[in-house]
Design a protein around this motif. Structure first.
Motif, PDB file in Angstrom:
ATOM      1  N   GLN A  84       0.834  -1.204   0.000  1.00 53.44           N
ATOM      2  CA  GLN A  84       0.000   0.000   0.000  1.00 53.44           C
ATOM      3  C   GLN A  84       0.872   1.260   0.000  1.00 53.44           C
ATOM      4  OE1 GLN A  84      -2.568  -1.290   3.369  1.00 53.44           O
ATOM      5  NE2 GLN A  84      -4.236  -0.578   2.040  1.00 53.44           N
ATOM      6  N   ILE A  85       1.921   1.241   0.796  1.00 58.74           N
ATOM      7  CA  ILE A  85       2.836   2.386   0.842  1.00 58.74           C
ATOM      8  C   ILE A  85       3.516   2.567  -0.506  1.00 58.74           C
ATOM      9  CG2 ILE A  85       4.993   3.238   1.856  1.00 58.74           C
ATOM     10  CD1 ILE A  85       4.053   1.986   4.521  1.00 58.74           C
ATOM     11  N   SER A  86       3.942   1.469  -1.120  1.00 53.04           N
ATOM     12  CA  SER A  86       4.586   1.533  -2.429  1.00 53.04           C
ATOM     13  C   SER A  86       3.625   2.089  -3.483  1.00 53.04           C
ATOM     14  CB  SER A  86       5.067   0.132  -2.823  1.00 53.04           C
ATOM     15  OG  SER A  86       5.628   0.153  -4.100  1.00 53.04           O
ATOM     16  N   SER A  87       2.397   1.638  -3.460  1.00 54.73           N
ATOM     17  CA  SER A  87       1.386   2.133  -4.397  1.00 54.73           C
ATOM     18  C   SER A  87       1.126   3.622  -4.189  1.00 54.73           C
ATOM     19  CB  SER A  87       0.086   1.346  -4.217  1.00 54.73           C
ATOM     20  OG  SER A  87      -0.941   1.905  -4.986  1.00 54.73           O
ATOM     21  N   CYS A  88       1.050   4.006  -2.945  1.00 54.91           N
ATOM     22  CA  CYS A  88       0.836   5.415  -2.598  1.00 54.91           C
ATOM     23  C   CYS A  88       2.010   6.262  -3.096  1.00 54.91           C
ATOM     24  CB  CYS A  88       0.683   5.533  -1.093  1.00 54.91           C
ATOM     25  SG  CYS A  88      -0.015   7.079  -0.556  1.00 54.91           S
ATOM     26  N   ALA A  89       3.218   5.771  -2.921  1.00 56.24           N
ATOM     27  CA  ALA A  89       4.406   6.494  -3.379  1.00 56.24           C
ATOM     28  C   ALA A  89       4.390   6.665  -4.892  1.00 56.24           C
ATOM     29  CB  ALA A  89       5.670   5.757  -2.942  1.00 56.24           C
ATOM     30  N   LYS A  90       3.999   5.625  -5.622  1.00 56.84           N
ATOM     31  CA  LYS A  90       3.923   5.723  -7.084  1.00 56.84           C
ATOM     32  C   LYS A  90       2.920   6.789  -7.513  1.00 56.84           C
ATOM     33  CE  LYS A  90       5.218   0.937  -7.929  1.00 56.84           C
ATOM     34  NZ  LYS A  90       4.730  -0.401  -8.265  1.00 56.84           N
ATOM     35  N   GLU A  91       1.766   6.804  -6.865  1.00 58.97           N
ATOM     36  CA  GLU A  91       0.744   7.805  -7.199  1.00 58.97           C
ATOM     37  C   GLU A  91       1.255   9.218  -6.904  1.00 58.97           C
ATOM     38  OE1 GLU A  91      -2.132   7.486  -8.789  1.00 58.97           O
ATOM     39  OE2 GLU A  91      -1.697   5.347  -8.978  1.00 58.97           O
ATOM     40  N   LEU A  92       1.958   9.375  -5.784  1.00 59.30           N
ATOM     41  CA  LEU A  92       2.489  10.694  -5.426  1.00 59.30           C
ATOM     42  C   LEU A  92       3.537  11.165  -6.427  1.00 59.30           C
ATOM     43  CD1 LEU A  92       2.683  10.307  -1.552  1.00 59.30           C
ATOM     44  CD2 LEU A  92       1.332  12.016  -2.799  1.00 59.30           C
ATOM     45  N   VAL A  93       4.368  10.250  -6.913  1.00 61.38           N
ATOM     46  CA  VAL A  93       5.392  10.614  -7.894  1.00 61.38           C
ATOM     47  C   VAL A  93       4.740  11.086  -9.190  1.00 61.38           C
ATOM     48  CG1 VAL A  93       7.231   9.685  -9.362  1.00 61.38           C
ATOM     49  CG2 VAL A  93       7.222   9.189  -6.918  1.00 61.38           C
ATOM     50  N   VAL A  94       3.742  10.359  -9.668  1.00 63.13           N
ATOM     51  CA  VAL A  94       3.034  10.741 -10.891  1.00 63.13           C
ATOM     52  C   VAL A  94       2.333  12.084 -10.700  1.00 63.13           C
ATOM     53  CG1 VAL A  94       1.100  10.124 -12.406  1.00 63.13           C
ATOM     54  CG2 VAL A  94       2.743   8.378 -11.701  1.00 63.13           C
ATOM     55  N   TRP A  95       1.629  12.224  -9.581  1.00 62.08           N
ATOM     56  CA  TRP A  95       0.917  13.467  -9.264  1.00 62.08           C
ATOM     57  C   TRP A  95       1.890  14.643  -9.166  1.00 62.08           C
ATOM     58  CZ3 TRP A  95       1.625  16.040  -4.533  1.00 62.08           C
ATOM     59  CH2 TRP A  95       0.769  17.112  -4.307  1.00 62.08           C
ATOM     60  N   SER A  96       3.023  14.453  -8.496  1.00 64.82           N
ATOM     61  CA  SER A  96       4.011  15.515  -8.330  1.00 64.82           C
ATOM     62  C   SER A  96       4.584  15.944  -9.672  1.00 64.82           C
ATOM     63  CB  SER A  96       5.133  15.050  -7.399  1.00 64.82           C
ATOM     64  OG  SER A  96       6.104  16.046  -7.265  1.00 64.82           O
ATOM     65  N   SER A  97       4.884  14.973 -10.517  1.00 62.07           N
ATOM     66  CA  SER A  97       5.422  15.278 -11.845  1.00 62.07           C
ATOM     67  C   SER A  97       4.421  16.113 -12.647  1.00 62.07           C
ATOM     68  CB  SER A  97       5.731  13.970 -12.571  1.00 62.07           C
ATOM     69  OG  SER A  97       6.144  14.223 -13.872  1.00 62.07           O
ATOM     70  N   ARG A  98       3.157  15.730 -12.592  1.00 58.08           N
ATOM     71  CA  ARG A  98       2.104  16.474 -13.291  1.00 58.08           C
ATOM     72  C   ARG A  98       1.997  17.897 -12.736  1.00 58.08           C
ATOM     73  NH1 ARG A  98      -1.537  12.293 -13.302  1.00 58.08           N
ATOM     74  NH2 ARG A  98      -2.262  12.957 -11.261  1.00 58.08           N
ATOM     75  N   ASN A  99       2.056  18.028 -11.409  1.00 58.99           N
ATOM     76  CA  ASN A  99       1.977  19.346 -10.757  1.00 58.99           C
ATOM     77  C   ASN A  99       3.147  20.239 -11.147  1.00 58.99           C
ATOM     78  OD1 ASN A  99      -0.422  19.284  -9.413  1.00 58.99           O
ATOM     79  ND2 ASN A  99       0.461  19.354  -7.372  1.00 58.99           N
ATOM     80  N   LYS A 100       4.352  19.669 -11.176  1.00 56.31           N
ATOM     81  CA  LYS A 100       5.534  20.455 -11.548  1.00 56.31           C
ATOM     82  C   LYS A 100       5.413  20.975 -12.978  1.00 56.31           C
ATOM     83  CE  LYS A 100       8.836  18.247  -8.468  1.00 56.31           C
ATOM     84  NZ  LYS A 100       9.938  17.286  -8.372  1.00 56.31           N
ATOM     85  N   ARG A 101       4.954  20.099 -13.864  1.00 55.78           N
ATOM     86  CA  ARG A 101       4.778  20.491 -15.262  1.00 55.78           C
ATOM     87  C   ARG A 101       3.736  21.611 -15.381  1.00 55.78           C
ATOM     88  NH1 ARG A 101       4.986  15.741 -16.961  1.00 55.78           N
ATOM     89  NH2 ARG A 101       2.798  15.199 -16.757  1.00 55.78           N
ATOM     90  N   LYS A 102       2.651  21.466 -14.653  1.00 55.56           N
ATOM     91  CA  LYS A 102       1.587  22.480 -14.669  1.00 55.56           C
ATOM     92  C   LYS A 102       2.099  23.820 -14.145  1.00 55.56           C
ATOM     93  CE  LYS A 102      -2.594  23.333 -12.173  1.00 55.56           C
ATOM     94  NZ  LYS A 102      -3.484  22.803 -11.159  1.00 55.56           N
ATOM     95  N   LYS A 103       2.859  23.793 -13.063  1.00 58.84           N
ATOM     96  CA  LYS A 103       3.388  25.031 -12.480  1.00 58.84           C
ATOM     97  C   LYS A 103       4.404  25.689 -13.414  1.00 58.84           C
ATOM     98  CE  LYS A 103       2.255  23.793  -7.847  1.00 58.84           C
ATOM     99  NZ  LYS A 103       2.595  23.631  -6.482  1.00 58.84           N
ATOM    100  N   LYS A 104       5.191  24.878 -14.095  1.00 57.91           N
ATOM    101  CA  LYS A 104       6.147  25.416 -15.062  1.00 57.91           C
ATOM    102  C   LYS A 104       5.405  26.095 -16.215  1.00 57.91           C
ATOM    103  CE  LYS A 104      10.102  24.133 -17.866  1.00 57.91           C
ATOM    104  NZ  LYS A 104      10.987  23.064 -18.326  1.00 57.91           N
ATOM    105  N   GLU A 105       4.328  25.465 -16.678  1.00 63.67           N
ATOM    106  CA  GLU A 105       3.521  26.057 -17.750  1.00 63.67           C
ATOM    107  C   GLU A 105       2.893  27.376 -17.307  1.00 63.67           C
ATOM    108  OE1 GLU A 105       0.771  22.940 -18.729  1.00 63.67           O
ATOM    109  OE2 GLU A 105       2.293  21.781 -19.804  1.00 63.67           O
ATOM    110  N   GLU A 106       2.441  27.434 -16.057  1.00 62.64           N
ATOM    111  CA  GLU A 106       1.872  28.676 -15.529  1.00 62.64           C
ATOM    112  C   GLU A 106       2.923  29.783 -15.502  1.00 62.64           C
ATOM    113  OE1 GLU A 106       0.203  27.773 -11.709  1.00 62.64           O
ATOM    114  OE2 GLU A 106      -1.480  26.668 -12.578  1.00 62.64           O
TER     115      GLU A 106
END
Length: 149
Positions: A84-106
């Motif tokens: 469960q922790i590993s799955s949660c970490a994977k989701e956070l990595v994907v989410w963080s990458s998407r957020n960073k890209r969005k903030k860079k675009e802004e």
């Protein structure tokens, strides 16, 4: 508001032979009437990255963090806690990458608006420039919080 920018550079042929992929870019200055100039002499090399998961404190300030953690946790609800922790970490990595890209675009969007209106002197253009500048500064402040961790 009067702003000018330096948009020419001088180089000798022998210097250009040494640096064939050189690029000169005018940057936006938010706190000064001087525009910085960035000289890039060689292309950036992409190296493979090996990533060890780390929870970032600034994630706690993001609105949708609970939803991401909950989703990651429920993906492996039939498994033990380590999965469960590993799955949660994977989701956070994907989410963080998407957020960073969005903030860079802004940031890029605010910069392009500032670039478009920085030479205009009518009240509406000045207002749009100042609004974009304010949003740009807020985004930079958030980025600063990230790097201070």
């Amino acid at each position: 508001m009067v702003q000018e920018r330096l948009d020419h550079a001088l180089a000798t042929p022998s210097w250009l032979e040494l640096f064939p992929s050189v690029k000169l870019n005018n940057l936006i200055a938010t706190h000064s009437d001087h525009s910085p100039i960035l000289l890039s002499c060689e292309p950036a090399l992409q190296r493979p990255r090996y990533y060890a998961f780390r929870f970032e404190n600034y994630w706690l300030k993001e609105e949708d963090i609970e939803e991401v953690v909950r989703f990651g946790w429920q993906q492996e609800s039939h498994c033990d806690v380590t999965h469960q922790i590993s799955s949660c970490a994977k989701e956070l990595v994907v989410w963080s990458s998407r957020n960073k890209r969005k903030k860079k675009e802004e940031l890029e969007c605010h910069k392009s608006i500032m670039e478009a209106y920085r030479s205009c002197h009518d009240p509406e253009a000045t207002s749009r420039f100042l609004e974009a500048q304010s949003e740009y500064e807020k985004a930079l402040l958030k980025e600063d919080i990230y790097w201070r961790q």
